[in-house]
Design a protein around this motif. Structure first.
Motif, PDB file in Angstrom:
ATOM      1  N   ALA A   1       4.910   6.190  -3.069  1.00 28.02           N
ATOM      2  CA  ALA A   1       3.712   5.835  -3.871  1.00 28.02           C
ATOM      3  C   ALA A   1       2.810   5.071  -3.156  1.00 28.02           C
ATOM      4  N   TYR A   2       1.707   5.651  -2.924  1.00 22.87           N
ATOM      5  CA  TYR A   2       0.346   5.126  -2.081  1.00 22.87           C
ATOM      6  C   TYR A   2      -0.293   4.310  -3.116  1.00 22.87           C
TER       7      TYR A   2
ATOM      8  N   SER B   1       6.129   1.069  -9.134  1.00 25.30           N
ATOM      9  CA  SER B   1       5.145  -0.116  -9.708  1.00 25.30           C
ATOM     10  C   SER B   1       4.689  -1.146  -9.039  1.00 25.30           C
ATOM     11  N   PHE B   2       5.459  -1.375  -7.687  1.00 24.98           N
ATOM     12  CA  PHE B   2       5.303  -2.129  -6.942  1.00 24.98           C
ATOM     13  C   PHE B   2       4.125  -1.884  -5.929  1.00 24.98           C
ATOM     14  N   ALA B   3       3.690  -0.575  -5.887  1.00 22.65           N
ATOM     15  CA  ALA B   3       2.419  -0.317  -5.320  1.00 22.65           C
ATOM     16  C   ALA B   3       1.244  -1.067  -5.774  1.00 22.65           C
ATOM     17  N   HIS B   4       0.474  -1.570  -4.817  1.00 22.31           N
ATOM     18  CA  HIS B   4      -0.839  -2.393  -5.254  1.00 22.31           C
ATOM     19  C   HIS B   4      -0.326  -3.771  -5.711  1.00 22.31           C
ATOM     20  N   ARG B   5       0.852  -4.133  -5.257  1.00 23.68           N
ATOM     21  CA  ARG B   5       1.172  -5.527  -5.944  1.00 23.68           C
ATOM     22  C   ARG B   5       0.786  -6.496  -4.636  1.00 23.68           C
ATOM     23  N   VAL B   6       0.370  -7.767  -4.988  1.00 24.36           N
ATOM     24  CA  VAL B   6       0.064  -8.906  -3.839  1.00 24.36           C
ATOM     25  C   VAL B   6       1.464  -9.203  -3.327  1.00 24.36           C
TER      26      VAL B   6
ATOM     27  N   VAL C   1       0.767  -1.315   0.005  1.00 22.62           N
ATOM     28  CA  VAL C   1      -0.146  -0.028   0.016  1.00 22.62           C
ATOM     29  C   VAL C   1       0.852   1.157  -0.142  1.00 22.62           C
ATOM     30  N   CYS C   2       2.134   1.243   0.109  1.00 23.06           N
ATOM     31  CA  CYS C   2       2.960   2.167   0.160  1.00 23.06           C
ATOM     32  C   CYS C   2       4.439   1.683  -0.183  1.00 23.06           C
TER      33      CYS C   2
END
Length: 232
Positions: free
Chosen positions: A218-219, A162-167, A152-153
């Protein structure tokens, strides 16, 4: 045997979830609540940027009461410490049997020393149930045991945005660059745990926008399920 009553410092993320799991497996302690820092104007978990509504649903799924430390968006260290101590006074009134505060920190000695100093005058004992564990093995165990989390951050000075939101899964761990701690212990990233051991069921949400703040962080916003249609 009288079990020690413990309040867990809870960020909503992976290390907190592992600390809770470790504490619940320890027959000498009983976790009786969560303590989370929330930024007032944003109504989100401080640093992680997760909405308060999702935090509250986590607490419900974990069957634990939630206590919050309320701070302003621009908060000095003194202001944070005052808010922290104020929250502990409330805990003392509402849960007078609590004698210890647990933290999910893994290996940053300066952070541990700061927390120990902060609690020194309060009468609460500091506990570090996952301290010193190997972070690579801990990250793999987290995935293997069925926890579900999403980044989430992301601190873009340490890891690509680009890793933001990654599972948080084996694929992500395999793609982390050298030098990035698998548990994000140096602040490279923060997570939100929506399901796993100890949860009554999943915290439902939809994925929102990714926003860059302070030209650095990056949030990846997460929207509580029933709010998703109104937020579009």
């Amino acid at each position: 045997m009288m079990r020690k009553k413990v309040l867990l410092s809870w960020s909503g993320g992976k290390d907190s979830a592992l600390a809770l799991q470790a504490l619940r497996a320890d027959q000498s302690v009983e976790v009786v609540g969560l303590l989370t820092t929330v930024t007032r104007d944003y109504d989100r978990i401080s640093v992680h940027g997760v909405r308060r509504a999702l935090l509250e649903r986590q607490a419900q799924r974990l069957r634990l009461p939630l206590f919050t430390i309320e701070i302003d968006p621009v908060s000095t260290n003194d202001a944070y410490e005052n808010a922290f101590l104020s929250a502990l006074e409330r805990v003392g009134r509402e849960l007078p049997d609590v004698t210890a505060i647990a933290f999910g920190d893994l290996f940053l000695a300066d952070v541990r020393a700061y927390l120990e100093r902060l609690l020194d005058s309060t009468g609460f004992e500091p506990l570090f149930p996952v301290w010193g564990l190997d972070t690579a093995e801990l990250a793999r165990r987290f995935v293997r045991e069925g926890f579900v989390a999403r980044l989430v951050c992301v601190d873009t000075t340490q890891l690509d945005g680009s890793f933001a939101h990654r599972v948080f899964d084996d694929s992500l761990l395999a793609e982390l660059p050298p030098g990035v701690d698998p548990c994000g212990e140096k602040g490279e990233f923060h997570t939100f745990v929506s399901d796993g051991p100890g949860y009554d069921g999943p915290v439902e949400y939809t994925v929102g926008e990714t926003v860059l703040r302070d030209a650095r962080f990056a949030y990846g916003d997460l929207i509580p399920a029933q709010e998703s249609s109104a937020a579009q």
